[in-house]
Motif scaffolding. Structure first.
Motif, PDB file in Angstrom:
ATOM      1  N   VAL A  50      -1.085  -3.757 -48.543  1.00  0.00           N
ATOM      2  CA  VAL A  50      -1.255  -4.986 -48.041  1.00  0.00           C
ATOM      3  C   VAL A  50      -1.690  -5.676 -48.378  1.00  0.00           C
ATOM      4  CG1 VAL A  50      -2.394  -6.519 -45.801  1.00  0.00           C
ATOM      5  CG2 VAL A  50      -0.698  -4.410 -45.597  1.00  0.00           C
ATOM      6  N   VAL A  51      -3.581  -4.488 -48.651  1.00  0.00           N
ATOM      7  CA  VAL A  51      -4.627  -5.172 -49.915  1.00  0.00           C
ATOM      8  C   VAL A  51      -4.522  -5.271 -51.414  1.00  0.00           C
ATOM      9  CG1 VAL A  51      -6.748  -5.316 -50.321  1.00  0.00           C
ATOM     10  CG2 VAL A  51      -6.075  -4.769 -48.585  1.00  0.00           C
ATOM     11  N   LEU A  87       2.069   8.574 -54.959  1.00  0.00           N
ATOM     12  CA  LEU A  87       1.382   9.007 -54.242  1.00  0.00           C
ATOM     13  C   LEU A  87       2.979   8.665 -53.221  1.00  0.00           C
ATOM     14  CD1 LEU A  87      -2.090   8.728 -53.896  1.00  0.00           C
ATOM     15  CD2 LEU A  87      -0.830  10.748 -54.433  1.00  0.00           C
ATOM     16  N   ASP A  88       3.274   7.679 -53.210  1.00  0.00           N
ATOM     17  CA  ASP A  88       4.009   7.274 -51.484  1.00  0.00           C
ATOM     18  C   ASP A  88       5.522   6.407 -52.054  1.00  0.00           C
ATOM     19  OD1 ASP A  88       1.371   7.448 -50.255  1.00  0.00           O
ATOM     20  OD2 ASP A  88       1.062   5.377 -50.226  1.00  0.00           O
ATOM     21  N   GLY A  89       5.456   6.150 -53.088  1.00  0.00           N
ATOM     22  CA  GLY A  89       6.584   6.138 -54.006  1.00  0.00           C
ATOM     23  C   GLY A  89       6.808   5.049 -53.216  1.00  0.00           C
ATOM     24  N   TYR A  90       6.262   3.636 -52.794  1.00  0.00           N
ATOM     25  CA  TYR A  90       5.410   2.051 -52.463  1.00  0.00           C
ATOM     26  C   TYR A  90       4.522   1.577 -51.622  1.00  0.00           C
ATOM     27  CZ  TYR A  90       6.400  -1.658 -49.115  1.00  0.00           C
ATOM     28  OH  TYR A  90       6.076  -2.392 -48.146  1.00  0.00           O
ATOM     29  N   ALA A  91       4.627   0.548 -52.802  1.00  0.00           N
ATOM     30  CA  ALA A  91       3.135  -0.150 -53.240  1.00  0.00           C
ATOM     31  C   ALA A  91       3.061  -1.360 -53.468  1.00  0.00           C
ATOM     32  CB  ALA A  91       3.126  -0.129 -54.854  1.00  0.00           C
ATOM     33  N   GLY A  92       3.651  -2.055 -51.274  1.00  0.00           N
ATOM     34  CA  GLY A  92       3.687  -2.823 -51.074  1.00  0.00           C
ATOM     35  C   GLY A  92       4.898  -3.737 -51.839  1.00  0.00           C
ATOM     36  N   VAL A 102       5.591  -6.915 -52.539  1.00  0.00           N
ATOM     37  CA  VAL A 102       5.376  -7.757 -53.925  1.00  0.00           C
ATOM     38  C   VAL A 102       5.972  -7.661 -54.840  1.00  0.00           C
ATOM     39  CG1 VAL A 102       4.209  -9.134 -55.821  1.00  0.00           C
ATOM     40  CG2 VAL A 102       3.526  -9.475 -53.168  1.00  0.00           C
ATOM     41  N   ILE A 103       5.543  -5.881 -55.222  1.00  0.00           N
ATOM     42  CA  ILE A 103       5.844  -5.046 -56.264  1.00  0.00           C
ATOM     43  C   ILE A 103       7.269  -4.701 -55.998  1.00  0.00           C
ATOM     44  CG2 ILE A 103       5.753  -2.998 -56.887  1.00  0.00           C
ATOM     45  CD1 ILE A 103       3.063  -3.050 -57.662  1.00  0.00           C
ATOM     46  N   ASP A 104       7.911  -4.353 -54.982  1.00  0.00           N
ATOM     47  CA  ASP A 104       9.035  -4.089 -54.286  1.00  0.00           C
ATOM     48  C   ASP A 104      10.432  -5.146 -54.080  1.00  0.00           C
ATOM     49  OD1 ASP A 104      10.616  -1.998 -52.506  1.00  0.00           O
ATOM     50  OD2 ASP A 104      11.419  -4.100 -51.537  1.00  0.00           O
ATOM     51  N   THR A 105       9.835  -6.206 -53.827  1.00  0.00           N
ATOM     52  CA  THR A 105      10.499  -7.711 -54.002  1.00  0.00           C
ATOM     53  C   THR A 105      10.711  -7.949 -55.599  1.00  0.00           C
ATOM     54  OG1 THR A 105       9.199  -8.448 -52.016  1.00  0.00           O
ATOM     55  CG2 THR A 105      10.820 -10.333 -53.646  1.00  0.00           C
ATOM     56  N   PHE A 106       9.711  -7.981 -56.248  1.00  0.00           N
ATOM     57  CA  PHE A 106       9.812  -8.159 -57.803  1.00  0.00           C
ATOM     58  C   PHE A 106      10.792  -6.849 -58.369  1.00  0.00           C
ATOM     59  CE2 PHE A 106       6.470 -11.179 -58.296  1.00  0.00           C
ATOM     60  CZ  PHE A 106       6.723 -11.406 -59.161  1.00  0.00           C
ATOM     61  N   GLY A 124       9.035  -2.923 -61.528  1.00  0.00           N
ATOM     62  CA  GLY A 124       8.327  -4.262 -60.435  1.00  0.00           C
ATOM     63  C   GLY A 124       6.985  -3.962 -61.323  1.00  0.00           C
ATOM     64  N   ASP A 125       6.490  -3.061 -60.877  1.00  0.00           N
ATOM     65  CA  ASP A 125       4.595  -2.736 -61.027  1.00  0.00           C
ATOM     66  C   ASP A 125       4.190  -3.970 -62.282  1.00  0.00           C
ATOM     67  OD1 ASP A 125       1.695  -3.139 -61.421  1.00  0.00           O
ATOM     68  OD2 ASP A 125       2.535  -0.424 -61.796  1.00  0.00           O
TER      69      ASP A 125
END
Length: 688
Positions: free
Chosen positions: A27-28, A83-88, A90-94, A228-229
Motif C-alpha cells: 500500500v505504501v 518475496l511475495d509475487g505481488y508489488a501493489g 499500481v505495478i499489477d495494473t501496469f 509493470g515495475d
C-alpha cells in the motif's frame, strides 16, 4: 513553517536512503509510486513555464533527488516481487491492463520507452548541456567586459553591475551543474535495463526452483510484474528526461515556452498557407484517406486567416497612433522652433530603439546617463530630445548640440557591435567604435554568442548610441552649463552652506563670472562636484583679482588632492614633462591677452613642440597608460591653451597638483626639438 520547509528536503533524502534497506508494504509503495509520477509531471510543467533556465536553478539537485527516489522505489518493488509475487495495485495494473497482459507487448513497449529516453532524449540533452557549459564558461570574459563597458558609460549603476556579474556566475554554475546532472539521467536509464533483467531472471529462478511453479506460470507471473515495475519507473524517468531537455535547450525569453512556440510558429501567414495547401494537395494521391488531410489543411488555412486579421488590426492601431493633429497655435509653433541644448536624431529604421513595445530601452538608458554624468562631473545636463529625422541615411543617428550636429554614427537594425582584434571570421560590416576608434564590426545579432566565445566584446545598438552620447556630453560639458544651471547649483550649495554663497555672490563675483570658471574647469574634464571648496577658493581669490586664469587656478588648488587621481594607474602617474631650459624659454614667451595667458613661440618651434607632445602622448596611450603633461604652475594655463587644439584629451597639470600620485613615472621629457621627421625618440631627453 519556515523550519519545516528547511528540514523537509533533508528528511526526505534520509527517508529515500532508508527505503533501500527497509521493506515497504504494498500500500505504501502504491502511494510512493503515485507521488513519483505526479512529482515528475510537476517538474515537467515547471520546466515548460519558466522564462529562462536560471529561474529553475535548483533543477540539477532536483534531478539527483528524483533519480535516487526512483531507484529506491525500484529496489522496494523488486523486494516485493521476488518475496511475495505481488508489488501493489499500481505495478499489477501496469503489468496486466496497460500492456494487455501480454509479455511480448510489455517487453516491446518497455524497449521502445528505453530507446526514446536513452538514445534520443537523454543523449541529446546531455550533449546540449555539455556544449552549453563549455560555451557559457568561454563567454564569461566577454560578458564581464560588456558589464564593465555599460558601467563606465553610465548605462547601469554599481548595484546593477554587481547583480549582472552575479547572474553571469550563476549561469556558469548552473550550466556546469546541468552538464553533470545529465549523467544522472543517462545512468538512470541504464539502471532501469539492469533492474528489469534482474527481476526477470530472479523471478524465474524463485518461481521454478523455490516455489515449484510450472515454467510457464513463473514466466507469466514474474515477467508481467517485472515489466509493470519497469513501466512504472520509465514513465516518470521519461518525464524527467524531457524536462532536462527543455531546460538545457531553453533560451532567455519574455514568456513561457508554450507562448513562445505558439507566437513564433503561428506568427506568419505565408508558412501556414503553404502548409495548409500542401496538406490539401496530398488528398490527390490515390489511396490516401481524404478526411484527415482535409481537416489538417483546413485548420492551417483557418489559422493563416486569423494571423492576417491580427496583422491588420496591429497596422490599424499604428496608423491611428501616428495620426496626430498638428496645431498651429503660437505656443505650439514657439515650442517647435525652440533650440534644444542636446538632441538625438534617429533615422526611420532606428525608431525601434525607443519603442518600448518591441523592447526598446534607449530612453531609459539616456535617463540613466543623466544620473551618471551628474555623479561624475557635478552638472545636471538638460533633457535629451529624441526624435526621428527622415533626412538621415538608414541605420544612422546624429547627436546635436544647440541644433548643430556634433557627432554621427551607425547602428544597423538586427545587429550588434563586436569589438576586438580577430573579427575576420565573422560576417558583417567593418567599422570603428565611435568613442575610442577601436576596430569593430557590425555582426548579425544571432552571432553574439559566437563572437563572445571568440574573445570579442559585444555591445548592443542602444549601448553604442548611449556610450557615444556620453562621450559627446563629456566633450561639450562646458557648453551645456548654462546660466540657469549655475543658479541651480548655487541654490543647492546655499541650502547647506549659506555663508559661502553670501560671501561670493553677488558682492564678489556675478553668476556669469562663476559660470566662466566652472566652464573652464569642465573644459579640462575637472569635475565640479565639490562646489563648496570651489566657491570658498573663488571667494578668497576674488578679493585679490578677478582674472579668469587666477580664479581657475585657485579652484584647481582647492581641488588639488583629487585632480591627479583620475589619471593614476596602480598609484602611478605617467607624466610628460619639459626640460628646464625649454621650460624657461616658454616662461619668457608667456603673454597676457583678453582670453588669458598664451605662448608666443616661434611658429616653427610651436609646430615641432605640438607634434612631439602628440607623439609622446600617443606612444604612452598605446602602452595602455593615461599620460598627463606637467609643467610649472605659472605655465599651466598657457600650455593648456597651446596643446588643446592638437591634443584635447591630454590633461595638463602643474607640479603642485601631483600630490595624490604615489609614484610619478616619466613618459618622456621634451628637450631640444629636432625635426619631427627624425621620430619620437630623438625628441626625448630622458625616459623612465
Amino acid at each position: 513553517m519556515k523550519s519545516l520547509t528547511k528540514l523537509g528536503v533533508p528528511i526526505g533524502i534520509v527517508a529515500v536512503v532508508a527505503m533501500l534497506v527497509v521493506p515497504l508494504p504494498a500500500v505504501v509503495l502504491d502511494l510512493l509510486i503515485a507521488l513519483n509520477i505526479t512529482g515528475a509531471l510537476l517538474i515537467l510543467m515547471v520546466a515548460m513555464f519558466i522564462h529562462k533556465p536560471l529561474e529553475f536553478a535548483a533543477f540539477p539537485s532536483v534531478i539527483l533527488v528524483m533519480t535516487l527516489f526512483r531507484l529506491a522505489l525500484n529496489v522496494s518493488a523488486t523486494r516485493l516481487v521476488l518475496l511475495d509475487g505481488y508489488a501493489g495495485k499500481v505495478i499489477d495494473t501496469f503489468g496486466h491492463f496497460v500492456v494487455g497482459g501480454s509479455l511480448i507487448v510489455g517487453l516491446i513497449v518497455f524497449a521502445i520507452l528505453l530507446v526514446i529516453q536513452f538514445v534520443v532524449i537523454t543523449n541529446g540533452a546531455g550533449r546540449v548541456a555539455e556544449v552549453g557549459a563549455r560555451f557559457t564558461l568561454d563567454a564569461m570574459p566577454g560578458k564581464q567586459m560588456a558589464i564593465d563597458a555599460d558601467l563606465n558609460s553610465g548605462l547601469i549603476d554599481e548595484e546593477e553591475a554587481r547583480r549582472r556579474r552575479a547572474e553571469v556566475h550563476a549561469e556558469a554554475d548552473f550550466h556546469g551543474a546541468m552538464d553533470g546532472a545529465s549523467k544522472f539521467v543517462k545512468g538512470d536509464a541504464i539502471a532501469a535495463i539492469i533492474i528489469t533483467l534482474v527481476n526477470l531472471l530472479g523471478g524465474f529462478a524463485i518461481g521454478v526452483a523455490q516455489l515449484g511453479m510450472p515454467f510457464g506460470d513463473a514466466i507469466q507471473t514474474y515477467s508481467l510484474l517485472s515489466i509493470g515495475d519497469g513501466l512504472v519507473s520509465q514513465i516518470p524517468a521519461l518525464l524527467l528526461s524531457v524536462a532536462t531537455g527543455l531546460v538545457v535547450t531553453r533560451s532567455v525569453a519574455d514568456s513561457d515556452m508554450g507562448s513562445d512556440i505558439m507566437n513564433q510558429v503561428f506568427a506568419r501567414q505565408t508558412p501556414l498557407r503553404v502548409a495548409g495547401f500542401g496538406a490539401l494537395v496530398l488528398c490527390l494521391i490515390p489511396g490516401l484517406p481524404k478526411l484527415p488531410f482535409i481537416i489538417a489543411g483546413g485548420a492551417m488555412l483557418l489559422a493563416s486567416s486569423r494571423v492576417k486579421q491580427i496583422e491588420q488590426e496591429a497596422t490599424a492601431e499604428v496608423a491611428t497612433a501616428t495620426e496626430v493633429a498638428i496645431p498651429d497655435s503660437p505656443e505650439q509653433l514657439a515650442a517647435e522652433i525652440r533650440v534644444d541644448p542636446l538632441g538625438l536624431e534617429l533615422s526611420a529604421d532606428l525608431i525601434d530603439l525607443v519603442d518600448t513595445r518591441v523592447g526598446g530601452d534607449l530612453l531609459d538608458r539616456v535617463k540613466a546617463l543623466r544620473r551618471k554624468v551628474a555623479g561624475e562631473l557635478g552638472i545636471v545636463i538638460p533633457p535629451v530630445r529624441t526624435r526621428d529625422n527622415l533626412e538621415l541615411p538608414l541605420h544612422t543617428y546624429a547627436i546635436t548640440l544647440y541644433g548643430a550636429e556634433v557627432a554621427r554614427g551607425e547602428a544597423p537594425r538586427g545587429t550588434v557591435l563586436a569589438i576586438g582584434d580577430f573579427l575576420g571570421s565573422l560576417p558583417g560590416t567593418p567599422t570603428r567604435e565611435p568613442v575610442f576608434g577601436l576596430d569593430a564590426k557590425w555582426i548579425p545579432a544571432e552571432l553574439r554568442h559566437q563572437a563572445e566565445v571568440g574573445g570579442a566584446t559585444v555591445v548592443d545598438r542602444a549601448s553604442v548610441v548611449t556610450t557615444h552620447l556620453a562621450e559627446v556630453v563629456h566633450q561639450h560639458a562646458s557648453r551645456l552649463l548654462g546660466r540657469e544651471d549655475v543658479r541651480l547649483l548655487t541654490d543647492v550649495v546655499k541650502r547647506s552652506h549659506p555663508v559661502v554663497i553670501e560671501e561670493l555672490t553677488p558682492t564678489q563675483l556675478s553668476l556669469g563670472e562663476i559660470q566662466a570658471v566652472l566652464r573652464s574647469l569642465l573644459d579640462e574634464s575637472v569635475p565640479i562636484r565639490d562646489l563648496v571648496r570651489i566657491f570658498e577658493a573663488l571667494s578668497v581669490r576674488a578679493a585679490v583679482s578677478k582674472d579668469l586664469d587666477g580664479l581657475v587656478e585657485a579652484a584647481r588648488a582647492a581641488l588639488d588632492p583629487s585632480l591627479a587621481v583620475t589619471y593614476l594607474s596602480d598609484g602611478t602617474l605617467h607624466a610628460i614633462s619639459f626640460e628646464p631650459m625649454l621650460e624657461q624659454r616658454m616662461l619668457e614667451a608667456v603673454r597676457q591677452t583678453e582670453s588669458g595667458a598664451v605662448l608666443a613661440l616661434d611658429p616653427e618651434l610651436a609646430q615641432r613642440l605640438l607634434i612631439t607632445v602628440t607623439q609622446l602622448a600617443t606612444a604612452s596611450e598605446n602602452e595602455g597608460h593615461r599620460p598627463v603633461l606637467v609643467c610649472a604652475p605659472q605655465l599651466r594655463p598657457a600650455v593648456r591653451r597651446f596643446v588643446a587644439p592638437a591634443a584635447a584629451r591630454l590633461p595638463v597639470l602643474s607640479y603642485t597638483e601631483l600630490g595624490a600620485a604615489q609614484q610619478v613615472r616619466s613618459a618622456g621629457v621634451i628637450g631640444d626639438l629636432p625635426d619631427p621627421a627624425l621620430g619620437v625618440g630623438a625628441a626625448i631627453g630622458a625616459t623612465a
